[in-house]
Design a protein around this motif. Structure first.
Motif, PDB file in Angstrom:
ATOM      1  N   VAL A 128       0.835  -1.204   0.000  1.00  8.99           N
ATOM      2  CA  VAL A 128       0.000   0.000   0.000  1.00  8.99           C
ATOM      3  C   VAL A 128       0.871   1.256   0.000  1.00  8.99           C
ATOM      4  O   VAL A 128       0.620   2.200  -0.763  1.00  8.99           O
ATOM      5  CB  VAL A 128      -0.985  -0.012   1.198  1.00  8.99           C
ATOM      6  CG1 VAL A 128      -1.721   1.320   1.326  1.00  8.99           C
ATOM      7  CG2 VAL A 128      -1.978  -1.160   1.039  1.00  8.99           C
ATOM      8  N   GLU A 129       1.914   1.268   0.814  1.00  9.61           N
ATOM      9  CA  GLU A 129       2.807   2.439   0.858  1.00  9.61           C
ATOM     10  C   GLU A 129       3.537   2.624  -0.470  1.00  9.61           C
ATOM     11  O   GLU A 129       3.721   3.752  -0.931  1.00  9.61           O
ATOM     12  CB  GLU A 129       3.809   2.314   2.012  1.00  9.61           C
ATOM     13  CG  GLU A 129       3.184   2.428   3.389  1.00  9.61           C
ATOM     14  CD  GLU A 129       2.473   3.757   3.631  1.00  9.61           C
ATOM     15  OE1 GLU A 129       2.954   4.812   3.172  1.00  9.61           O
ATOM     16  OE2 GLU A 129       1.409   3.743   4.290  1.00  9.61           O
ATOM     17  N   LYS A 136       1.176   4.152  -2.989  1.00 12.39           N
ATOM     18  CA  LYS A 136       1.029   5.588  -2.743  1.00 12.39           C
ATOM     19  C   LYS A 136       2.160   6.376  -3.397  1.00 12.39           C
ATOM     20  O   LYS A 136       1.938   7.474  -3.918  1.00 12.39           O
ATOM     21  CB  LYS A 136       0.976   5.874  -1.243  1.00 12.39           C
ATOM     22  CG  LYS A 136      -0.359   5.535  -0.611  1.00 12.39           C
ATOM     23  CD  LYS A 136      -0.372   5.599   0.899  1.00 12.39           C
ATOM     24  CE  LYS A 136       0.126   6.874   1.489  1.00 12.39           C
ATOM     25  NZ  LYS A 136       0.046   6.879   2.971  1.00 12.39           N
ATOM     26  N   ASN A 167       1.107   8.347  -8.833  1.00  8.01           N
ATOM     27  CA  ASN A 167       1.176   9.588  -9.608  1.00  8.01           C
ATOM     28  C   ASN A 167       2.230   9.530 -10.710  1.00  8.01           C
ATOM     29  O   ASN A 167       2.096  10.196 -11.730  1.00  8.01           O
ATOM     30  CB  ASN A 167       1.440  10.786  -8.696  1.00  8.01           C
ATOM     31  CG  ASN A 167       0.238  11.075  -7.810  1.00  8.01           C
ATOM     32  OD1 ASN A 167      -0.893  10.853  -8.198  1.00  8.01           O
ATOM     33  ND2 ASN A 167       0.498  11.541  -6.600  1.00  8.01           N
ATOM     34  N   LYS A 194      -6.626   3.042   3.792  1.00 10.98           N
ATOM     35  CA  LYS A 194      -5.494   3.710   3.133  1.00 10.98           C
ATOM     36  C   LYS A 194      -5.465   3.410   1.642  1.00 10.98           C
ATOM     37  O   LYS A 194      -5.226   4.300   0.829  1.00 10.98           O
ATOM     38  CB  LYS A 194      -4.161   3.240   3.743  1.00 10.98           C
ATOM     39  CG  LYS A 194      -3.732   3.964   4.953  1.00 10.98           C
ATOM     40  CD  LYS A 194      -2.340   3.489   5.371  1.00 10.98           C
ATOM     41  CE  LYS A 194      -1.947   4.082   6.685  1.00 10.98           C
ATOM     42  NZ  LYS A 194      -0.662   3.585   7.159  1.00 10.98           N
ATOM     43  N   PHE A 195      -5.688   2.158   1.287  1.00 12.37           N
ATOM     44  CA  PHE A 195      -5.628   1.769  -0.117  1.00 12.37           C
ATOM     45  C   PHE A 195      -6.730   2.454  -0.918  1.00 12.37           C
ATOM     46  O   PHE A 195      -6.489   2.988  -1.996  1.00 12.37           O
ATOM     47  CB  PHE A 195      -5.700   0.249  -0.259  1.00 12.37           C
ATOM     48  CG  PHE A 195      -5.377  -0.227  -1.645  1.00 12.37           C
ATOM     49  CD1 PHE A 195      -4.075  -0.208  -2.113  1.00 12.37           C
ATOM     50  CD2 PHE A 195      -6.372  -0.700  -2.480  1.00 12.37           C
ATOM     51  CE1 PHE A 195      -3.771  -0.631  -3.405  1.00 12.37           C
ATOM     52  CE2 PHE A 195      -6.085  -1.138  -3.767  1.00 12.37           C
ATOM     53  CZ  PHE A 195      -4.773  -1.099  -4.227  1.00 12.37           C
ATOM     54  N   SER A 207      -8.144   5.202  -0.283  1.00 14.27           N
ATOM     55  CA  SER A 207      -7.938   6.656  -0.325  1.00 14.27           C
ATOM     56  C   SER A 207      -6.918   7.069  -1.388  1.00 14.27           C
ATOM     57  O   SER A 207      -6.795   8.254  -1.689  1.00 14.27           O
ATOM     58  CB  SER A 207      -7.502   7.170   1.050  1.00 14.27           C
ATOM     59  OG  SER A 207      -6.149   6.820   1.302  1.00 14.27           O
ATOM     60  N   ILE A 208      -6.207   6.130  -1.967  1.00 13.98           N
ATOM     61  CA  ILE A 208      -5.188   6.458  -2.963  1.00 13.98           C
ATOM     62  C   ILE A 208      -5.818   7.062  -4.212  1.00 13.98           C
ATOM     63  O   ILE A 208      -5.254   7.946  -4.835  1.00 13.98           O
ATOM     64  CB  ILE A 208      -4.342   5.204  -3.303  1.00 13.98           C
ATOM     65  CG1 ILE A 208      -3.501   4.812  -2.079  1.00 13.98           C
ATOM     66  CG2 ILE A 208      -3.471   5.437  -4.531  1.00 13.98           C
ATOM     67  CD1 ILE A 208      -2.784   3.479  -2.207  1.00 13.98           C
ATOM     68  N   ALA A 217      -6.369   2.692  -7.633  1.00 11.38           N
ATOM     69  CA  ALA A 217      -6.273   1.654  -6.603  1.00 11.38           C
ATOM     70  C   ALA A 217      -7.619   0.947  -6.491  1.00 11.38           C
ATOM     71  O   ALA A 217      -8.615   1.554  -6.108  1.00 11.38           O
ATOM     72  CB  ALA A 217      -5.875   2.274  -5.264  1.00 11.38           C
ATOM     73  N   TYR A 275       8.816  -0.593   1.810  1.00 14.35           N
ATOM     74  CA  TYR A 275       8.003   0.001   0.747  1.00 14.35           C
ATOM     75  C   TYR A 275       8.815   0.809  -0.246  1.00 14.35           C
ATOM     76  O   TYR A 275       8.324   1.203  -1.286  1.00 14.35           O
ATOM     77  CB  TYR A 275       6.846   0.815   1.313  1.00 14.35           C
ATOM     78  CG  TYR A 275       7.258   2.081   2.062  1.00 14.35           C
ATOM     79  CD1 TYR A 275       7.373   3.283   1.387  1.00 14.35           C
ATOM     80  CD2 TYR A 275       7.497   2.046   3.411  1.00 14.35           C
ATOM     81  CE1 TYR A 275       7.732   4.425   2.069  1.00 14.35           C
ATOM     82  CE2 TYR A 275       7.858   3.186   4.104  1.00 14.35           C
ATOM     83  CZ  TYR A 275       7.970   4.387   3.424  1.00 14.35           C
ATOM     84  OH  TYR A 275       8.335   5.515   4.089  1.00 14.35           O
TER      85      TYR A 275
END
Length: 181
Positions: free
Chosen positions: A63-64, A67, A71, A102-103, A105-106, A110, A179
C-alpha cells in the motif's frame, strides 16, 4: 515411518534442525498448480497483491509503495485482493481496516476487491503484469508465487522462506523488503 514430505527445502531444513538420526526419509515435494492457459495472455498495466490482510504478509508495504508510484504511473492500475481471514469479507481487525481505508484513499487507480474466489483471482493474475509478494514471515512455500508464475506474471517478492526456491531466476527477490525497495 516410511517417509516425511516437506513443501520446500526451507521447511525441510527447519524440520531437521537438531535431528541427529537418519534424515534420508525426509523429502521435498513442492506444491503444484494447474496451468490452465496454453499461452501467456497479453498483459495489462496492472500490479496485483493477493493475500491475507495481516502484517506478516507485508500488505502495508504494498500500500505504501502504491502511494509512491500512483502519480508517476497514471496509466497503471494497482489491485489488492484479500481479507483479514481467508474466505471471509465480514470479519476484520484494526490492521485490515486501516489497510483497506489507506488503499481506497489512494484514488481511482487503486482497486480493492476484498476476498474473492479462485476463478476471480486467476482472471486478475492473467491480466496483471506484476504481482507483488512482500512477505515478512518465512513462507513455507508461497502458493501465490506458483500461481502467479503459471499465469505469466512478473513477480517482485521478499527473499524469505521457501519463496526463493520457487522463483529462482524468474523474478525479482528483495532482501529486507520495505516500501521503498
Amino acid at each position: 515411518c516410511s517417509a516425511i514430505f516437506c513443501v520446500s527445502e526451507f521447511i525441510k531444513s527447519k524440520f531437521v534442525e537438531g535431528i541427529e538420526i537418519n534424515v534420508n526419509k525426509i523429502h521435498v515435494l513442492y506444491n503444484g498448480v494447474e496451468r490452465k492457459i496454453k499461452k501467456f495472455p497479453k498483459k495489462k498495466k496492472e500490479v496485483l497483491f493477493v493475500g491475507r490482510l495481516v502484517p506478516e504478509k507485508g500488505v502495508h508495504y504494498y500500500v505504501e509503495a502504491v502511494k509512491l508510484l500512483v502519480n508517476r504511473y497514471p496509466e497503471w492500475t494497482f489491485r489488492l485482493i484479500g481479507s483479514f481471514k481467508l474466505g471471509d469479507n465480514d470479519n476484520s481487525n484494526l490492521f485490515a481496516d486501516g489497510i483497506t481505508r489507506k488503499f481506497r484513499s489512494i484514488g481511482p487507480q487503486a482497486k480493492f476487491h476484498g476476498f474473492q474466489d479462485q476463478k476471480f483471482v486467476e482472471e486478475k493474475m492473467k491480466n496483471a503484469s506484476i504481482i507483488v509478494i512482500p512477505s515478512l514471515w518465512e513462507e513455507p512455500f508461497g502458493l501465490v508465487v506458483a500461481e502467479a508464475m503459471s499465469n505469466g506474471a512478473c513477480i517482485i517478492a521478499s527473499k524469505v522462506g521457501g519463496i526463493p526456491e520457487i522463483i529462482k531466476d524468474n523474478g525479482i527477490l528483495i532482501e529486507k523488503i520495505n516500501y521503498r525497495k
